[in-house]
Write an enzyme that holds these catalytic residues in place. Sequence first.
Site, PDB file in Angstrom:
ATOM      1  N   SER A   1      -3.534  -1.156  -1.679  1.00 28.14           N
ATOM      2  CA  SER A   1      -3.101  -0.962  -2.730  1.00 28.14           C
ATOM      3  C   SER A   1      -2.619  -2.735  -3.386  1.00 28.14           C
ATOM      4  O   SER A   1      -2.080  -3.467  -2.460  1.00 28.14           O
ATOM      5  CB  SER A   1      -2.099  -0.175  -3.228  1.00 28.14           C
TER       6      SER A   1
ATOM      7  N   TYR B   1       5.852   3.477  -1.213  1.00 28.50           N
ATOM      8  CA  TYR B   1       4.390   3.576  -1.250  1.00 28.50           C
ATOM      9  C   TYR B   1       3.927   2.248  -1.066  1.00 28.50           C
ATOM     10  O   TYR B   1       3.015   1.966  -0.114  1.00 28.50           O
ATOM     11  CB  TYR B   1       4.056   3.947  -2.815  1.00 28.50           C
TER      12      TYR B   1
END
Length: 214
Positions: free
Chosen positions: A109, A123
Amino acid sequence: MVLTYESGADRAAEVVEGIKGQGRRGLAVQADSAVPEELTAAVDEAAALFGRLDILVNNAGVFLVGPLEDLGPAEIDRTLAVNVRAPFVASKAAVRHMERGGRIISIGSNVGERAVFPGLALYSMSKTALTGMTKGLARELGPRGVTVNLVHPGPTDTDTNPVDRPDAETITGFTAVGRYAEPAEIAATVAHLASADGAYITGASIHVDGGFTA
């Protein structure tokens, strides 16, 4: 091609039908990536269907965000189980069925390197861990002819991050090109890494993020 899904059996079946419509074999296997036994069984089932594995794409992920004080053990365990442990478990299971020329590609990501909003710590941490895994496995599996790489997508128009979400304009503003990516633009880089043209790329973290991390 074999894909796994935790839920959404109908959507998975649609993908399989599309694969078969192109004259190829396809299979959808229900498996929770947070459960190592289910994930390993799915990999073994894929290898049994095709006789070997050529490419593994670690694409499952959970996006649990919020203030530090609100993230308890359950959220931490789920995030690390799916975003970190699962790619490692799947890679371990897959490499047993790979010959020279095998490919392992994980999806990271853009926020693994640039957490632009509060609440992303858990995250972001989980996606950053994939960098270490990728480099370590690239060194370990290189002599066996297996490459290992990591693709970091930027904002991408998907069901979980649609381009028409309320804060999409703000997110788009963090990119250099001023737009969301189409899923096919991320897939193109994955396809290159999986092809013969990507044979000399390993241990790499490639940003396909429209300049989000520039």
